[in-house]
Motif scaffolding. Structure first.
Motif, PDB file in Angstrom:
ATOM      1  N   GLY A 152       0.833  -1.202   0.000  1.00 51.35           N
ATOM      2  CA  GLY A 152       0.000   0.000   0.000  1.00 51.35           C
ATOM      3  C   GLY A 152       0.864   1.246   0.000  1.00 51.35           C
ATOM      4  O   GLY A 152       1.836   1.343  -0.753  1.00 51.35           O
ATOM      5  N   GLN A 153       0.544   2.196   0.878  1.00 50.82           N
ATOM      6  CA  GLN A 153       1.275   3.472   0.921  1.00 50.82           C
ATOM      7  C   GLN A 153       2.640   3.306   1.567  1.00 50.82           C
ATOM      8  O   GLN A 153       2.856   2.423   2.405  1.00 50.82           O
ATOM      9  N   SER A 154       3.541   4.208   1.176  1.00 53.12           N
ATOM     10  CA  SER A 154       4.898   4.209   1.721  1.00 53.12           C
ATOM     11  C   SER A 154       5.087   5.440   2.606  1.00 53.12           C
ATOM     12  O   SER A 154       4.659   6.540   2.251  1.00 53.12           O
ATOM     13  N   PHE A 155       5.711   5.260   3.783  1.00 53.30           N
ATOM     14  CA  PHE A 155       5.950   6.347   4.719  1.00 53.30           C
ATOM     15  C   PHE A 155       7.396   6.261   5.199  1.00 53.30           C
ATOM     16  O   PHE A 155       7.715   5.454   6.076  1.00 53.30           O
ATOM     17  N   LYS A 156       8.273   7.077   4.613  1.00 50.13           N
ATOM     18  CA  LYS A 156       9.699   7.074   4.967  1.00 50.13           C
ATOM     19  C   LYS A 156      10.257   5.652   4.856  1.00 50.13           C
ATOM     20  O   LYS A 156      10.301   5.085   3.780  1.00 50.13           O
ATOM     21  N   ASP A 157      10.677   5.050   5.986  1.00 53.89           N
ATOM     22  CA  ASP A 157      11.271   3.713   5.944  1.00 53.89           C
ATOM     23  C   ASP A 157      10.247   2.615   6.228  1.00 53.89           C
ATOM     24  O   ASP A 157      10.609   1.455   6.430  1.00 53.89           O
ATOM     25  N   GLN A 158       8.953   2.976   6.246  1.00 54.14           N
ATOM     26  CA  GLN A 158       7.897   2.003   6.504  1.00 54.14           C
ATOM     27  C   GLN A 158       7.031   1.816   5.252  1.00 54.14           C
ATOM     28  O   GLN A 158       6.918   2.716   4.423  1.00 54.14           O
ATOM     29  N   ILE A 159       6.426   0.638   5.126  1.00 52.22           N
ATOM     30  CA  ILE A 159       5.559   0.338   3.999  1.00 52.22           C
ATOM     31  C   ILE A 159       4.295  -0.351   4.516  1.00 52.22           C
ATOM     32  O   ILE A 159       4.353  -1.166   5.439  1.00 52.22           O
ATOM     33  N   GLU A 160       3.163   0.009   3.918  1.00 50.12           N
ATOM     34  CA  GLU A 160       1.896  -0.603   4.298  1.00 50.12           C
ATOM     35  C   GLU A 160       1.733  -1.955   3.590  1.00 50.12           C
ATOM     36  O   GLU A 160       2.003  -2.072   2.398  1.00 50.12           O
ATOM     37  N   ILE A 161       1.288  -2.953   4.334  1.00 49.85           N
ATOM     38  CA  ILE A 161       0.987  -4.274   3.761  1.00 49.85           C
ATOM     39  C   ILE A 161      -0.538  -4.427   3.718  1.00 49.85           C
ATOM     40  O   ILE A 161      -1.190  -4.547   4.766  1.00 49.85           O
ATOM     41  N   VAL A 162      -1.065  -4.391   2.520  1.00 54.30           N
ATOM     42  CA  VAL A 162      -2.515  -4.502   2.345  1.00 54.30           C
ATOM     43  C   VAL A 162      -2.987  -5.942   2.538  1.00 54.30           C
ATOM     44  O   VAL A 162      -4.039  -6.208   3.120  1.00 54.30           O
ATOM     45  N   LYS A 163      -2.202  -6.885   2.058  1.00 53.84           N
ATOM     46  CA  LYS A 163      -2.609  -8.285   2.106  1.00 53.84           C
ATOM     47  C   LYS A 163      -1.357  -9.164   2.129  1.00 53.84           C
ATOM     48  O   LYS A 163      -0.348  -8.838   1.513  1.00 53.84           O
ATOM     49  N   GLY A 164      -1.425 -10.270   2.860  1.00 52.88           N
ATOM     50  CA  GLY A 164      -0.326 -11.231   2.816  1.00 52.88           C
ATOM     51  C   GLY A 164       0.168 -11.675   4.173  1.00 52.88           C
ATOM     52  O   GLY A 164       0.530 -12.837   4.350  1.00 52.88           O
ATOM     53  N   ILE A 165       0.212 -10.772   5.141  1.00 53.28           N
ATOM     54  CA  ILE A 165       0.663 -11.144   6.483  1.00 53.28           C
ATOM     55  C   ILE A 165      -0.339 -10.607   7.509  1.00 53.28           C
ATOM     56  O   ILE A 165      -1.171  -9.745   7.203  1.00 53.28           O
ATOM     57  N   ASN A 166      -0.222 -11.094   8.729  1.00 51.45           N
ATOM     58  CA  ASN A 166      -1.127 -10.705   9.806  1.00 51.45           C
ATOM     59  C   ASN A 166      -0.390  -9.915  10.883  1.00 51.45           C
ATOM     60  O   ASN A 166       0.842 -10.003  11.009  1.00 51.45           O
ATOM     61  N   GLU A 167      -1.153  -9.178  11.648  1.00 46.91           N
ATOM     62  CA  GLU A 167      -0.575  -8.450  12.783  1.00 46.91           C
ATOM     63  C   GLU A 167       0.036  -9.442  13.759  1.00 46.91           C
ATOM     64  O   GLU A 167      -0.550 -10.472  14.077  1.00 46.91           O
ATOM     65  N   GLY A 168       1.249  -9.149  14.204  1.00 45.87           N
ATOM     66  CA  GLY A 168       1.938 -10.036  15.134  1.00 45.87           C
ATOM     67  C   GLY A 168       2.924 -10.976  14.481  1.00 45.87           C
ATOM     68  O   GLY A 168       3.740 -11.605  15.173  1.00 45.87           O
ATOM     69  N   ASP A 169       2.875 -11.116  13.144  1.00 44.63           N
ATOM     70  CA  ASP A 169       3.851 -11.953  12.448  1.00 44.63           C
ATOM     71  C   ASP A 169       5.254 -11.395  12.623  1.00 44.63           C
ATOM     72  O   ASP A 169       5.455 -10.175  12.628  1.00 44.63           O
ATOM     73  N   LEU A 170       6.243 -12.298  12.732  1.00 46.07           N
ATOM     74  CA  LEU A 170       7.639 -11.883  12.878  1.00 46.07           C
ATOM     75  C   LEU A 170       8.274 -11.808  11.490  1.00 46.07           C
ATOM     76  O   LEU A 170       8.514 -12.839  10.853  1.00 46.07           O
ATOM     77  N   VAL A 171       8.538 -10.591  11.032  1.00 45.00           N
ATOM     78  CA  VAL A 171       9.041 -10.358   9.683  1.00 45.00           C
ATOM     79  C   VAL A 171      10.564 -10.236   9.710  1.00 45.00           C
ATOM     80  O   VAL A 171      11.125  -9.475  10.516  1.00 45.00           O
ATOM     81  N   VAL A 172      11.242 -10.966   8.819  1.00 41.03           N
ATOM     82  CA  VAL A 172      12.701 -10.904   8.732  1.00 41.03           C
ATOM     83  C   VAL A 172      13.104  -9.600   8.025  1.00 41.03           C
ATOM     84  O   VAL A 172      12.674  -9.338   6.898  1.00 41.03           O
ATOM     85  N   VAL A 173      13.902  -8.774   8.698  1.00 41.47           N
ATOM     86  CA  VAL A 173      14.331  -7.499   8.107  1.00 41.47           C
ATOM     87  C   VAL A 173      15.843  -7.449   7.881  1.00 41.47           C
ATOM     88  O   VAL A 173      16.343  -6.556   7.200  1.00 41.47           O
ATOM     89  N   ARG A 174      16.557  -8.407   8.436  1.00 37.57           N
ATOM     90  CA  ARG A 174      17.996  -8.482   8.199  1.00 37.57           C
ATOM     91  C   ARG A 174      18.389  -9.950   8.106  1.00 37.57           C
ATOM     92  O   ARG A 174      18.032 -10.753   8.968  1.00 37.57           O
ATOM     93  N   GLY A 175      19.114 -10.258   7.061  1.00 41.26           N
ATOM     94  CA  GLY A 175      19.467 -11.651   6.813  1.00 41.26           C
ATOM     95  C   GLY A 175      18.506 -12.328   5.864  1.00 41.26           C
ATOM     96  O   GLY A 175      18.675 -13.516   5.544  1.00 41.26           O
TER      97      GLY A 175
END
Length: 371
Positions: free
Chosen positions: A331-354
């Motif tokens: 979805g929308q982009s805000f500086k270093d953050q991005i909106e996820i419209v569909k695909g993951i749920n709140e509370g999921d642990l997202v890999v950001v390094r590695g």
């Protein structure tokens, strides 16, 4: 013979290969180390460009606390003053004389009180002796009663002196405060305005000498169409822009009355403490981004969590120490953050390094602690 040597070579090679395989089985598998963040929901607002101006919320008034003439002037109107800085000095010779007079009166009354107490001690002793003489009928009751009356009058004098001493101590304290108030200092840091004082002029108690604009007590005033303003609430975020920098403000209040000519309402916007002091002054024009909706809660993740495979956007999440691939819709982009419209749920642990070194179903080790 050649056939025998070939057989021996093949047996030796097979034995060595088997030994290496057995050795490799004993070596533990080393998991990839990753850093994860928890996917959380945040309120996203649609912003519209606008402009506002800085206003001073509550200027600090400088008031004369005594009646005296101006002796010295240390600053001029428009000066940037700091807390405790001298602004004016008033004449103090009359106040000095009063202080000296009250101190002398206090010393006199203290000495007088000491003498009266000594006299009272003598009368008390005399009354004891006279009481015994009266009891034995050596003297008349009139002599004894006269001493008692004298003691009562002496106590009245002592009470009067003690009262005068207390009254003088208060008057002396007040005069010392007046003496301190002959130096008028700036109570806060800010810009001095409406400061029109003449050397030699007489200031009366309560005279307004000037105002100090406190830059930390300013706010921004902006207009917004009434239909849009009606959707907003105090606390909604506002972006404040200045020369490429963005500062996070918030709506303090919305004036209910509508400007009939423009069909707009006034917004009062708080200025953050991080806002530069050099541009935080009244009537400064400020570029804004004001929300025009009540905000929608959306899942946000850091952009570092995205992986592109030239066809679609994917995100790796970790569950039970195993990597799971998720296709996402952005979805929308805000500086270093991005909106996820569909695909993951709140509370999921997202890999950001590695995430560039992992594959689906791979076992991993989480390096950081999840807050």
């Amino acid at each position: 013979m050649k056939i025998l040597l070939l057989v021996l070579f093949l047996v030796t090679l097979q034995t060595k290969t088997f030994a290496e395989l057995q050795k490799n089985k004993k070596i533990p598998f080393k998991r990839s180390v990753v850093v994860v963040v928890e996917a959380k929901k945040a309120n996203l607002y649609s912003l519209t460009p606008s402009y506002g101006r800085i206003i001073s919320l509550e200027p600090y008034a400088i008031i004369s606390k005594i009646n005296e003439d101006v002796k010295k002037i240390y600053v001029l109107e428009g000066a940037e003053v700091f807390e405790g800085q001298k602004l004016l000095e008033l004449e103090n010779k009359n106040i000095k004389r009063l202080i000296q007079r009250y101190e002398a009166e206090i010393l006199y009354n203290q000495h007088n009180l000491k003498l009266l107490n000594e006299e009272l001690t003598i009368i008390n002793e005399k009354l004891k002796r006279t009481f015994n003489l009266k009891k034995n009928k050596v003297i008349s009751n009139d002599i004894y009663d006269n001493l008692r009356i004298k003691k009562i009058n002496l106590k009245k004098q002592i009470s009067k002196v003690e009262f005068d001493l207390k009254k003088l101590s208060y008057v002396l304290l007040s005069s010392k405060e007046d003496f301190a108030n002959t130096i008028i200092r700036s109570p806060i840091n800010g810009n001095l305005i409406k400061f029109d004082v003449k050397l030699g002029s007489i200031l009366t108690k309560g005279t307004n000498i000037g105002l100090i604009l406190n830059p930390r007590n300013n706010e921004i005033e902006a207009s917004l169409r009434s239909d849009l303003a009606s959707k907003l609430r105090p606390g909604f975020p506002v972006k404040i822009l200045n020369e490429g920098e963005t500062f996070d403000g918030s709506i303090r209040g919305i004036i209910a009355s509508e400007n009939i000519k423009t069909g707009s309402k006034l917004l009062k916007i708080r200025i953050p403490k991080s806002f530069p002091k050099k541009i935080n002054f009244p009537n400064k024009r400020i570029e804004l981004r004001i929300p025009i909706n009540n905000g929608k809660s959306k899942i946000m993740i850091p952009k570092d969590g995205l992986v592109t495979n030239d066809i679609e956007q994917i995100v790796y999440i970790v569950k039970n120490n195993k990597v799971i691939e998720k296709k996402v819709v952005l979805g929308q982009s805000f500086k270093d953050q991005i909106e996820i419209v569909k695909g993951i749920n709140e509370g999921d642990l997202v890999v950001v390094r590695g995430n560039e070194n992992v594959r689906p179903n791979q076992l991993v080790k989480i390096q950081n602690k999840i807050k």
